[in-house]
Design a protein around this motif. Structure first.
Motif, short mmCIF file in Angstrom:
data_model
loop_
_atom_site.label_atom_id
_atom_site.label_comp_id
_atom_site.label_asym_id
_atom_site.label_seq_id
_atom_site.Cartn_x
_atom_site.Cartn_y
_atom_site.Cartn_z
N MET B 1 6.63 -30.34 20.49
CA MET B 1 6.13 -31.21 21.56
C MET B 1 5.79 -30.36 22.79
SD MET B 1 8.08 -34.54 22.76
CE MET B 1 7.44 -35.64 23.92
N PHE B 9 5.70 -38.70 28.82
CA PHE B 9 6.94 -39.40 28.50
C PHE B 9 7.73 -39.71 29.78
CE2 PHE B 9 11.33 -39.15 26.59
CZ PHE B 9 11.23 -40.35 25.92
N LEU B 12 6.19 -42.46 31.78
CA LEU B 12 6.54 -43.76 31.19
C LEU B 12 7.94 -44.19 31.65
CD1 LEU B 12 6.09 -46.11 29.10
CD2 LEU B 12 7.28 -44.64 27.48
N TYR B 142 13.24 -65.91 34.11
CA TYR B 142 12.18 -64.90 34.19
C TYR B 142 12.60 -63.75 35.12
CZ TYR B 142 7.76 -62.60 34.58
OH TYR B 142 6.78 -61.65 34.51
N SER B 145 14.73 -61.53 33.43
CA SER B 145 14.28 -61.17 32.08
C SER B 145 13.81 -59.74 31.93
CB SER B 145 13.20 -62.12 31.59
OG SER B 145 11.98 -61.75 32.17
N ALA B 148 14.87 -57.62 29.17
CA ALA B 148 14.05 -57.34 27.99
C ALA B 148 13.35 -56.00 28.16
CB ALA B 148 13.05 -58.45 27.76
N GLY B 149 12.90 -55.74 29.40
CA GLY B 149 12.28 -54.46 29.69
C GLY B 149 13.30 -53.34 29.55
N ALA B 151 15.60 -53.31 27.54
CA ALA B 151 15.81 -53.09 26.11
C ALA B 151 14.97 -51.92 25.62
CB ALA B 151 15.47 -54.36 25.33
N VAL B 152 13.79 -51.75 26.23
CA VAL B 152 12.95 -50.60 25.88
C VAL B 152 13.73 -49.33 26.13
CG1 VAL B 152 10.83 -49.34 26.44
CG2 VAL B 152 10.84 -51.83 26.49
N ASP B 155 16.65 -49.01 23.70
CA ASP B 155 16.22 -48.71 22.35
C ASP B 155 15.72 -47.27 22.23
OD1 ASP B 155 15.55 -49.41 19.66
OD2 ASP B 155 13.45 -49.35 20.30
N VAL B 156 14.90 -46.86 23.20
CA VAL B 156 14.27 -45.55 23.11
C VAL B 156 15.22 -44.43 23.48
CG1 VAL B 156 12.39 -44.13 24.02
CG2 VAL B 156 12.00 -46.54 23.54
N GLY B 191 17.79 -35.00 23.41
CA GLY B 191 17.68 -35.29 21.98
C GLY B 191 16.25 -35.19 21.49
N VAL B 192 15.39 -34.57 22.29
CA VAL B 192 13.98 -34.44 21.90
C VAL B 192 13.79 -33.08 21.25
CG1 VAL B 192 11.60 -34.40 22.75
CG2 VAL B 192 13.30 -35.88 23.83
N THR B 193 13.20 -33.08 20.06
CA THR B 193 12.98 -31.80 19.37
C THR B 193 11.49 -31.57 19.18
OG1 THR B 193 13.18 -32.92 17.28
CG2 THR B 193 15.16 -31.83 18.11
N ASP B 195 8.22 -30.67 17.11
CA ASP B 195 7.83 -30.77 15.69
C ASP B 195 7.35 -29.43 15.18
OD1 ASP B 195 8.50 -33.36 15.35
OD2 ASP B 195 6.55 -34.14 15.99
#
Lengths: 97, 195
Positions: B1, B9, B12, B142, B145, B148-149, B151-152, B155-156, B191-193, B195
């Motif tokens: 990468m 990244f 984001l 709302y 809510s 929910a964002g 959660a991104v 999760d990621v 934790g990013v490796t 490729d």
């Protein structure tokens, strides 16, 4: 006319009945009695009329708007979930995880 | 990468961390539920007091009407005991007496109808406030809510939330600017490796 003014008028009428023949006196006393009953019947009229001037938005409109907003929020949450899944997938493919 | 991808990244992550509803707004939104509960309770008590007072007034007015009707009954009883009255006069007296009793009943019913209206209007006002709370519950859902964002982020990045992300970014950004070696270390710690 205030209630007090009304009571005074009624009293005047009652005094005017003195001296009338029994039948006429009774008939008129009865009419005055009915007037008094009507006044009693109006006890809650003011409160009722005041309350009736309250104008509230349509219940159905509010419910429809709540439902629309709730649906939109849920749809938004689903979109974010879907984004999470796709992002997670891409992340996996790129070896970011 | 490559560093370009990492830069994207990071942008984001920063964007995600900046999107949430401010904590103070979320707190106010939750508080608004309490404020509305207080208004609902106050209105309920006020309505109850109004209905109780109205009930007492109805009771008093009904008693007065009954008393007036009783006086009328006595009045006509005395009159009709007079045997010198003609048939026409008796009929006239009876008609008037019937009208008086009808007036008594009509006004007692009117009192009960007015009381019912007062109860209904008070109830409607309470229902309206409860509905107002429902409106806020929907808004609050709302406002809160962006969980929910978050959660991104969970999760990621496996981070507990936006706050942790911001903290972690604050810790890492200076490190990232200190050169390639340190950047690589940070990438590893994320934790990013490559490729």
């Amino acid at each position: 006319m205030t209630k007090q003014e009304l009571d005074e008028k009624i009293e005047e009428l009652e005094q005017a009945l003195e001296g009338l023949p029994p039948l006429q006196k009774t008939l008129n006393e009865s009419k005055i009695g009915q007037l008094k009953m009507q006044i009693q019947g109006m006890t809650l009229s003011d409160i009722k009329e005041k309350l009736e001037t309250i104008s509230l938005p349509e219940k159905n409109d509010i419910e429809a708007n709540i439902e629309a907003a709730t649906d939109a929020t849920q749809a938004q949450n689903k979109r974010v979930d879907a984004f999470n899944k796709v992002y997670g997938f891409i992340k996996g493919r790129l070896g970011l995880g | 990468m490559n560093t370009k991808t990492i830069g994207g990244f990071l942008i984001l992550l920063i964007t995600l961390s900046a999107c949430g509803t401010p904590y103070q707004v979320k707190k106010l939104s939750v508080k608004q539920n309490d404020y509305l509960d207080a208004a609902i309770e106050a209105t309920a008590i006020q309505s109850e007091a109004l209905v109780l007072a109205s009930e007492k007034l109805v009771l008093q007015a009904t008693e007065r009407i009954d008393q007036l009707a009783k006086e009328d009954t006595e009045r006509f009883s005395t009159l009709l005991a007079d045997e010198t009255l003609s048939a026409e006069e008796v009929s006239q007296a009876l008609t008037q007496y019937a009208a008086s009793m009808e007036t008594a009943n009509r006004n007692k019913i009117k009192l009960l109808e007015d009381l019912a209206t007062i109860r209904e209007q008070s109830q409607e006002l309470q229902e309206y406030l409860k509905q107002l709370k429902q409106v806020h519950v929907a808004l609050d859902a709302y406002i809160q809510s962006e969980k929910a964002g978050e959660a991104v982020v969970n999760d990621v990045l496996n981070l507990p939330g936006i706050e942790a992300l911001v903290q972690q970014m604050n810790n890492r950004i200076p490190t990232l600017t200190n050169g390639l070696n340190q950047l690589n270390q940070t990438i590893e710690s994320l934790g990013v490796t490559n490729d």
